[in-house]
Design a protein around this motif. Structure first.
Motif, PDB file in Angstrom:
ATOM      1  N   TRP A  27       0.830  -1.210   0.000  1.00 48.23           N
ATOM      2  CA  TRP A  27       0.000   0.000   0.000  1.00 48.23           C
ATOM      3  C   TRP A  27       0.865   1.261   0.000  1.00 48.23           C
ATOM      4  N   PRO A 124      -6.725  -3.392  -3.372  1.00 47.09           N
ATOM      5  CA  PRO A 124      -7.597  -3.261  -2.200  1.00 47.09           C
ATOM      6  C   PRO A 124      -8.317  -4.546  -1.815  1.00 47.09           C
ATOM      7  N   THR A 144      -6.553  -3.224   9.908  1.00 51.39           N
ATOM      8  CA  THR A 144      -6.894  -2.355   8.784  1.00 51.39           C
ATOM      9  C   THR A 144      -6.431  -0.925   9.041  1.00 51.39           C
ATOM     10  N   GLN A 147      -2.715  -0.916   8.375  1.00 52.81           N
ATOM     11  CA  GLN A 147      -2.499  -0.946   6.929  1.00 52.81           C
ATOM     12  C   GLN A 147      -2.824   0.405   6.304  1.00 52.81           C
ATOM     13  N   SER A 148      -3.876   1.045   6.810  1.00 52.96           N
ATOM     14  CA  SER A 148      -4.342   2.295   6.221  1.00 52.96           C
ATOM     15  C   SER A 148      -3.481   3.496   6.579  1.00 52.96           C
ATOM     16  N   ASN A 151      -2.317   5.539   3.822  1.00 45.28           N
ATOM     17  CA  ASN A 151      -3.130   6.634   3.287  1.00 45.28           C
ATOM     18  C   ASN A 151      -2.611   7.977   3.766  1.00 45.28           C
ATOM     19  N   ILE A 289      -5.575   7.502  12.091  1.00 46.89           N
ATOM     20  CA  ILE A 289      -6.181   6.359  11.407  1.00 46.89           C
ATOM     21  C   ILE A 289      -5.995   5.056  12.193  1.00 46.89           C
ATOM     22  N   GLN A 345     -11.877   7.517   8.825  1.00 48.69           N
ATOM     23  CA  GLN A 345     -11.553   6.457   7.866  1.00 48.69           C
ATOM     24  C   GLN A 345     -11.197   5.162   8.569  1.00 48.69           C
ATOM     25  N   TRP A 349     -13.485   1.588   7.964  1.00 50.54           N
ATOM     26  CA  TRP A 349     -13.046   0.310   7.408  1.00 50.54           C
ATOM     27  C   TRP A 349     -13.095  -0.815   8.437  1.00 50.54           C
ATOM     28  N   ASN A 369     -14.783   0.012  -2.230  1.00 55.37           N
ATOM     29  CA  ASN A 369     -13.656   0.854  -2.640  1.00 55.37           C
ATOM     30  C   ASN A 369     -13.816   1.364  -4.068  1.00 55.37           C
TER      31      ASN A 369
END
Length: 436
Positions: A27, A124, A144, A147-148, A151, A289, A345, A349, A369
């Motif tokens: 990612w 994704p 998640t 992982q995010s 972003n 996040i 966000q 998720w 997504n």
């Protein structure tokens, strides 16, 4: 043999953490590869003589390919396994990232960015399926969220790295360099990852027991795992989440895509200052996040009450950002906006990953997504048009704020608490389905 296995101390580092780390790198480079163009955009525009609308289309065309192949990419990951799909995807988009640096024609550049988006579209769904495969449900929100963080860190690192490389070597070199790491990561995933945790040579019996216990929580959960993608498409909650993500991403991609240009053109910052100030909100968002994902795991059945206040607070911060004339307040407000948006966000998720069956996690998350990708196509291009016609960023900021309000309103319609019971009833007897 049994006594020996019981005597073995519990491993603090589990296989699922290694899987998450590699997914995080995937990612990270997906965001680096797609976001360096936001820093390079003013220079590409000068080099190819592009107006704001043409520059906006260059940002949006990636999302056309990204949206087009999201759901097919997720279905491929469900059918053939995330290992093959994710590894091929990252090699694909890395090749086209490098090719971007060799293009001298605007139409050809549009084609390359579109095809680049087709490849990245498989990530994704495949990555969310990997998390659902290796992580117990009670930890998916946190996983998640971690992982995010790409972003946030992706745009931050892209802003700083791209500004430095462009300043030294020009905009083309940054794309050529960024394509290389993804090739190595893709090969590693192909060789080392396993679609079934039982096939992984380093996984322990304790880890497998955690996963099996999660699958066997209730008879209804077993039925839930057998739901098909076609049946999932009939569930209103899927479309509620898709709509939320569309409007949220109108703001997210508008903010991310045009922030560097806003700082350069409206606030008169230098390239290096723009890189540094563009990175700040994403560094703040990294903390937010993860916190959002963690809270999502802790506040079961009430995730929308993290999401709704957060997106509204983000909208207020955006409003003050474009109203103030002070550069200091612009930086403070953009950091506050990022904090609240990324907090929302992370919580969102977490909701998605506990709402969808693991068997079709890739297809389901890809559907959600996909709507964010459509927003990614619409928002940068529309903002470019607004900026060109109005001569300022004010109208585009109002659009972003309005989109956050709409996302919050839709989130209020989600009834989380009875959802699990209802979906269990639905799957036991589809004819007596209750609308979620």
């Amino acid at each position: 043999m049994s006594a020996q296995s019981q005597a073995v101390p519990k491993q603090s580092w589990k296989v699922r953490y290694s899987v998450l780390l590699v997914l995080w790198l995937c990612w990270l480079f997906s965001f680096l590869d797609r976001m360096v163009i936001t820093i390079a955009l003013p220079f590409i525009g000068d080099d190819l003589s592009l107006n704001a609308t043409a520059q906006g289309l260059l940002l949006s065309i990636f999302f056309a390919g990204y949206a087009l192949f999201q759901i097919p990419g997720g279905m491929l990951a469900d059918k053939f396994g995330f290992r093959r799909v994710v590894s091929i995807a990252i090699v694909w988009w890395s090749i086209f990232t490098t090719l971007t640096g060799f293009i001298f024609s605007y139409p050809l550049l549009l084609i390359v960015r579109f095809v680049f988006g087709l490849g990245e579209a498989c990530l994704p769904g495949g990555s969310f399926k990997a998390i659902a495969t290796y992580f117990p449900k009670s930890q998916r929100g946190t996983a998640t969220g971690i992982q995010s963080t790409v972003n946030t860190l992706g745009p931050a690192i892209a802003a700083i790295a791209a500004a430095a490389i462009i300043g030294l070597y020009g905009w083309r070199v940054v794309f050529i360099i960024m394509g290389v790491p993804g090739l190595l990561i893709g090969i590693y995933i192909w060789l080392k990852f396993k679609d079934n945790p039982k096939d992984h040579p380093k996984i322990t019996k304790e880890e497998l027991a955690e996963l099996e216990e999660d699958l066997d929580e209730t008879p209804a959960e077993k039925k839930k795992s057998g739901v098909s993608f076609k049946e999932l498409l009939k569930k209103p909650i899927l479309w509620q989440m898709a709509a939320i993500w569309f409007f949220f991403d109108i703001t997210f991609w508008g903010f991310t895509s045009w922030l560097p240009s806003y700082l350069i053109k409206e606030k008169g910052l230098s390239l290096m200052s723009t890189g540094l100030y563009s990175a700040l909100p994403y560094l703040v968002g990294t903390v937010a996040i993860v916190l959002g994902g963690y809270l999502s795991d802790k506040i079961k059945g009430n995730r929308k009450w993290i999401f709704v206040p957060s997106v509204l607070a983000g909208g207020v911060a955006l409003y003050f950002m474009f109203q103030t004339s002070s550069l200091t307040m612009v930086i403070v407000c953009q950091c506050l906006a990022a904090f609240f948006m990324f907090l929302a966000q992370g919580a969102f998720w977490g909701l998605v990953l506990v709402s969808l069956p693991a068997k079709i996690m890739a297809s389901g998350t890809a559907t959600v997504n996909c709507f964010g990708s459509l927003a990614g196509f619409v928002s940068p291009f529309l903002m470019g048009y607004m900026i060109q016609t109005s001569g300022s960023f004010d109208t585009s900021f109002i659009m972003m704020i309005a989109a956050l309000v709409v996302a919050a309103v839709i989130a209020l319609t989600i009834n989380e608490k009875p959802k699990e019971d209802e979906i269990e009833i639905n799957l036991e007897n589809p004819k007596k389905a209750v609308a979620l």
